[in-house]
Design an enzyme around this catalytic site. Structure first.
Site, PDB file in Angstrom:
ATOM      1  N   HIS A 387       0.802  -1.233   0.000  1.00  0.00           N
ATOM      2  CA  HIS A 387       0.000   0.000   0.000  1.00  0.00           C
ATOM      3  C   HIS A 387       0.826   1.271   0.000  1.00  0.00           C
ATOM      4  CE1 HIS A 387      -4.002  -1.843   0.914  1.00  0.00           C
ATOM      5  NE2 HIS A 387      -3.231  -2.789   1.425  1.00  0.00           N
ATOM      6  N   LYS A 603      -8.427  13.989   5.153  1.00  0.00           N
ATOM      7  CA  LYS A 603      -7.580  12.797   5.171  1.00  0.00           C
ATOM      8  C   LYS A 603      -6.568  12.958   6.289  1.00  0.00           C
ATOM      9  CE  LYS A 603      -6.690  13.910   0.707  1.00  0.00           C
ATOM     10  NZ  LYS A 603      -6.943  12.752  -0.135  1.00  0.00           N
ATOM     11  N   ARG A 604      -5.829  11.876   6.588  1.00  0.00           N
ATOM     12  CA  ARG A 604      -4.775  11.992   7.585  1.00  0.00           C
ATOM     13  C   ARG A 604      -3.859  13.162   7.241  1.00  0.00           C
ATOM     14  NH1 ARG A 604      -4.306   8.226  11.988  1.00  0.00           N
ATOM     15  NH2 ARG A 604      -2.243   9.090  12.271  1.00  0.00           N
ATOM     16  N   LYS A 609       0.734  14.382   1.687  1.00  0.00           N
ATOM     17  CA  LYS A 609      -0.622  14.688   1.212  1.00  0.00           C
ATOM     18  C   LYS A 609      -0.820  16.187   0.993  1.00  0.00           C
ATOM     19  CE  LYS A 609      -2.641  10.684   3.645  1.00  0.00           C
ATOM     20  NZ  LYS A 609      -3.311   9.884   2.604  1.00  0.00           N
ATOM     21  N   THR A 714      -8.706   6.691  -1.640  1.00  0.00           N
ATOM     22  CA  THR A 714     -10.032   6.103  -1.848  1.00  0.00           C
ATOM     23  C   THR A 714     -11.119   7.143  -1.621  1.00  0.00           C
ATOM     24  OG1 THR A 714      -9.728   5.215   0.378  1.00  0.00           O
ATOM     25  CG2 THR A 714      -9.561   3.672  -1.452  1.00  0.00           C
ATOM     26  N   LYS A 718     -14.909   8.383  -3.440  1.00  0.00           N
ATOM     27  CA  LYS A 718     -16.168   8.663  -2.729  1.00  0.00           C
ATOM     28  C   LYS A 718     -16.746  10.009  -3.158  1.00  0.00           C
ATOM     29  CE  LYS A 718     -14.287   5.892   0.966  1.00  0.00           C
ATOM     30  NZ  LYS A 718     -13.526   5.872   2.230  1.00  0.00           N
TER      31      LYS A 718
HETATM   32  O1  H53 Z   1      -3.842   2.754   1.912  1.00  0.00           O
HETATM   33  C1  H53 Z   1      -4.918   3.103   1.084  1.00  0.00           C
HETATM   34  C2  H53 Z   1      -4.446   3.907  -0.117  1.00  0.00           C
HETATM   35  C3  H53 Z   1      -3.607   5.088   0.326  1.00  0.00           C
HETATM   36  C4  H53 Z   1      -2.514   4.629   1.266  1.00  0.00           C
HETATM   37  C5  H53 Z   1      -3.134   3.872   2.427  1.00  0.00           C
HETATM   38  C6  H53 Z   1      -2.154   3.400   3.469  1.00  0.00           C
HETATM   39  C7  H53 Z   1      -2.501   3.515   4.818  1.00  0.00           C
HETATM   40  O2  H53 Z   1      -3.682   4.039   5.157  1.00  0.00           O
HETATM   41  C8  H53 Z   1      -1.609   3.062   5.806  1.00  0.00           C
HETATM   42  C9  H53 Z   1      -0.415   2.489   5.462  1.00  0.00           C
HETATM   43  C10 H53 Z   1      -0.081   2.364   4.127  1.00  0.00           C
HETATM   44  O3  H53 Z   1       1.078   1.779   3.769  1.00  0.00           O
HETATM   45  C11 H53 Z   1      -0.940   2.835   3.133  1.00  0.00           C
HETATM   46  O4  H53 Z   1      -1.777   5.723   1.728  1.00  0.00           O
HETATM   47  O5  H53 Z   1      -3.052   5.724  -0.809  1.00  0.00           O
HETATM   48  O6  H53 Z   1      -5.556   4.330  -0.856  1.00  0.00           O
HETATM   49  C12 H53 Z   1      -5.623   1.826   0.671  1.00  0.00           C
HETATM   50  O7  H53 Z   1      -4.865   1.108  -0.238  1.00  0.00           O
END
Ligand code: H53
Length: 870
Positions: A387, A603-604, A609, A714, A718
């Site tokens: 991810h 978002k976080r 970001k 994601t 949405k």
């Molecule tokens: O995963 C999402 C992606 C997103 C990515 C996120 C993610 C985390 O929330 C935590 C750890 C990590 O390695 C990745 O940042 O881009 O959409 C689902 O795949």
């Protein structure tokens, strides 16, 4: 043939058995019954919370019936099953989703009304289950919903944290404060079934002694109990109700009576404390590997709590889950050579990578299967989803810690190095041999790329250094049948950067892409009921059809040309804005201008970001407005900018960004010259439930990561599904969204991924001052330093990340970002054309249903098929 009835009089059993509520009167009966018995209350003293609890218990009964039937059906049929191992499941609320999926929304609404309550009020009583940080955890929740809805035999495995993601408070100075989230404290959780009878022992520490036959004896150390709690996951318009099994840690034998008798009370409680501590709290860090970070302060929290506990969580959860999976497989009575024909295990990121050595341990030490056969079984069973490609987020665990906590697993990892790949250079193997009695085979890598020592070092499972560290992504990669990324660009980056050597070694076919998806049940029907109803009416199909076949939204395209339809479409957006405004009014006491364009970034908080880019852009807008004449201002379209998101508690720069947003908002919102045209809100305590209110109200949303850093995203999906337009960089799933909805319906800006590396190099070695590179931005930075938003000195560390290395390339993208927002203003002037864009966006989002994504996993990876419960 018909099975024999197991006990008693079959007819008595049948008469006594309850069936799922289907009409209003059975719903009200069941609610009243729970008020009177489960809650021991009456109509006289029932408040909204009590009414919610009784209604939830009634739905719970319905779910249990379906869940029971589903589990029995799966057991009888014994199909191949898939297991989704995720350390996070960000489920949000369950009540409304359960009603939708059971097809009982109308009945419950009517029933609740008849009992004198308001459904909306009851829905608000439920606390979010927030057992996750962000995208990764919410993705897991969407995938569970889709698995059940597609009638696939999939179970989730996770941890039952006592405390979910912290609650975020914002101090008057704009500081983020964290408060624990005791989400279970309100009494019984109606959505789970405690399975106190399902438990496993999990060992830590101790010694592992190799035996001559290749096995090992792992003994001593600490043993704790893993107890199962099952969360019911109903499919949409199907009886199939899957299971999410969450483990809770418990001391193996309550108190240690011996030490208690000796009067050593503290010691006795200590062992029970440390066992319970394992599943006590969700780690609030996202995108850090616990060891390193660009912002060193990001680690402080981890140091405080100790990273050993995080590794303990990972092993505790994997070990319990695998024990459970193996036990279920054994019940089928097949030989272990057929394990991969019955079991697929999906690793959600590297967090459950210990599943690989743990399954090896079970097969070798407990089932006495030889190494080669065991490795074949493992590598045909396990699948790995990556991810992130951010280097600081790739998990690594110090070898000394692993050796101490999991001595047998460390042996197995060394043995993998020797047996399977010999990835390591000779130096490594020398080190390995000192700890191992297993003979080395010739190195496969060495054979394929003779003399390429750099490559061997790069590919090694163990990274050199003090201390040496185990690279979990490498272990996950070599131990898996398939490896995938989560959007096309990201999957390409995985193949060309972090796992490049492995692609060259193992070939392309193991590596692929599954673009993420979102469940249209929660993210359209539940969060935007009016839009859902308009879609059903327009397509002339029941939502039970198009919610499970989202490509049908294409049928809306011709209606973009229909004036009446556009009016309805715009009116719904307007009412969603008012709903958000009402929420802000009641929770924060602030009035929001609903005639403005709503511009949302939620978002976080993370440097990559680039919320910083957004707030700097807002300040630039403010300065521009201030310079305008009153006449010029009249032509400007009002805009409201919303931010929400949590920062990891130790992430200093991210917290400083929140502080800048809050203080900029305070000054800007109070300025009588501009406040009708620009206001800014930071909404505290972002959550799934808050997202459900924010997303349907947006005109535009921002997904503006430095190109190549956001794996997928994601929430971008949405917003677009709800007819909000996307402002973004050419990154992650933004690219595929643009392909789907058409480039003229998105607002793209910024440098592309291939440029990023060169630009960073230039910033490191040939830095150009911000004044030269981007005067407009320099002016904004000067205003902040100069104290426009309170003591400028406070923000220096944040501003310096831009003035110095500017690793995330704010200075490089600022001008084109401002340009994109000007294009947005231009486009918004033509209201009818804007609504057409909005309709076309929604209509083309079918691809991003998590049903499509989960079917790709089921078909191309897991080889599982739907098992319908009738
Ligand atoms: O995963 C999402 C992606 C997103 C990515 C996120 C993610 C985390 O929330 C935590 C750890 C990590 O390695 C990745 O940042 O881009 O959409 C689902 O795949």
């Amino acid at each position: 043939g018909k099975e024999k009835w197991p006990r008693g009089d079959e007819n008595v059993w049948k008469e006594g058995s309850r069936s799922v509520n289907t009409d209003v009167s059975s719903v009200t009966k069941s609610i009243v019954n729970h008020v009177q018995t489960s809650l021991a209350r009456q109509a006289y003293n029932l408040d909204n919370l009590g009414a919610y609890q009784a209604a939830a218990l009634s739905v719970r009964d319905d779910l249990i019936l379906n869940w029971n039937e589903t589990q029995m059906h799966y057991t009888r049929k014994a199909p191949k099953r898939a297991y989704y191992l995720s350390l996070e499941f960000l489920m949000g609320r369950t009540f409304d989703n359960a009603l939708l999926n059971l097809g009982l929304k109308d009945q419950y609404r009517e029933g609740v009304t008849k009992l004198g309550f308001n459904m909306e009020d009851l829905l608000e009583q439920e606390r979010d289950a927030a057992l996750g940080n962000g995208g990764l955890g919410r993705l897991a929740a969407c995938y569970l919903d889709s698995s059940a809805s597609q009638e696939l035999p999939v179970w989730g495995y996770g941890l039952r944290y006592q405390y979910g993601i912290f609650q975020q408070l914002i101090s008057p100075e704009g500081q983020q404060l964290e408060q624990p989230d005791p989400w279970l404290a309100g009494g019984e959780n109606p959505w789970e079934l405690p399975r106190l009878d399902v438990s496993y022992e999990v060992r830590f520490y101790g010694t592992a002694e190799r035996l001559p036959d290749g096995r090992a004896l792992w003994q001593g150390g600490q043993e704790v109990l893993a107890v199962a709690y099952d969360v019911m996951v109903p499919g949409c318009y199907t009886k199939n109700t899957n299971n999410l099994r969450l483990w809770e840690s418990k001391p193996k034998r309550g108190f240690d009576l011996n030490s208690f008798n000796a009067g050593d009370y503290e010691h006795a409680v200590e062992s029970s404390n440390s066992a319970a501590a394992i599943t006590s709290v969700l780690y609030p860090n996202d995108h850090t590997n616990n060891n390193e970070s660009r912002d060193r302060s990001q680690l402080s929290y981890t140091h405080l709590v100790g990273k050993e506990l995080r590794l303990k969580q990972q092993y505790f959860w994997t070990a319990a889950s695998l024990a459970d999976i193996v036990r279920r497989f054994k019940n089928i009575g097949k030989p272990f050579s057929e394990f991969p024909d019955y079991v697929a295990i999906q690793l959600n990121d590297t967090h459950p990578t210990l599943a690989i050595p743990e399954l090896m341990r079970i097969l070798i030490d407990e089932e006495e299967i030889p190494w080669g056969k065991a490795w074949d079984i493992v590598t045909n069973t396990v699948f790995y989803t990556n991810h992130t490609v951010l280097p600081e987020a790739l998990e690594k665990w110090p070898v000394p810690l692993m050796e101490h906590l999991l001595p047998r697993h460390m042996q197995i990892i060394y043995d993998i190095v020797l047996h399977d790949e010999g990835f390591s250079c000779k130096v490594h193997r020398q080190a390995v041999l000192l700890k191992s009695t297993v003979l080395t085979k010739s190195s496969a890598v060495e054979k394929k790329f003779p003399g390429d020592r750099d490559r061997l070092a790069r590919m090694s499972l163990i990274e050199e250094g003090f201390p040496k560290q185990v690279r979990m992504a490498h272990l996950a990669c070599i131990g898996s049948r398939k490896v995938n990324g989560v959007a096309e660009l990201h999957s390409d980056l995985v193949k060309t950067t972090i796992l490049k050597d492995f692609v060259e070694f193992e070939g392309q076919s193991k590596f692929s892409n599954v673009t993420n998806g979102i469940t249209p049940r929660r993210w359209l029907d539940q969060c935007n009921p009016e839009l859902s109803a308009l879609i059903s009416k327009t397509l002339k199909v029941d939502k039970s059809v198009w919610l499970k076949d989202l490509d049908r939204l294409k049928g809306l395209l011709p209606y973009a040309e229909d004036v009446e339809f556009r009016k309805e479409w715009a009116a719904i957006k307007q009412r969603n804005k008012e709903r958000l405004a009402h929420h802000v009014e009641t929770t924060l006491g602030l009035t929001v201008n609903t005639n403005a364009m709503f511009d949302v970034q939620i978002k976080r908080l993370h440097e990559y970001k680039r919320q910083t880019l957004n707030i700097l852009g807002v300040i630039h807008r403010y300065l521009t407005l201030k310079q305008m004449s009153a006449a010029e201002r009249k032509k400007v379209n009002p805009r409201v900018v919303f931010f929400a998101g949590k920062a990891a508690p130790g992430y200093y720069i991210a917290k400083l960004t929140i502080r800048l947003i809050v203080n900029a908002a305070r000054i800007i919102n109070a300025d009588p010259d501009t406040r009708d045209l620009l206001t800014v809100y930071f909404l505290p305590d972002y959550s799934v439930s808050l997202a459900e209110v924010l997303i349907p109200s947006s005109d535009i949303s921002q997904h503006i990561s430095t190109a190549g850093t956001e794996a997928s995203g994601t929430s971008n999906m949405k917003f677009c599904l709800n007819g909000g337009l996307l402002v973004g960089t050419v990154d992650g799933a933004n690219i595929e969204i643009a392909e789907a909805v058409g480039e003229n319906n998105v607002f793209f800006f910024g440098h592309l991924t291939p440029a990023v590396e060169d630009l960073r190099y230039q910033h490191m070695y040939r830095p150009v001052p911000v004044e030269e590179k981007c005067p407009a931005l320099a002016k904004v930075l000067d205003k902040i330093s100069g104290g426009m938003f309170g003591d400028g000195g406070v923000y220096e560390p944040l501003l310096n990340t831009i003035r110095q290395n500017d690793y995330y390339l704010i200075t490089e993208d600022f001008d084109s970002y401002i340009g994109a927002l000007e294009m947005v203003d231009q486009a918004y002037l033509d209201k009818e054309e804007w609504i057409k864009k909005s309709i076309r966006t929604t209509a083309n989002m079918g691809k991003f249903s998590s049903d499509r994504a989960i079917l790709e996993y089921a078909e191309s990876f897991w080889s599982i098929e739907p098992v319908k419960v009738t």
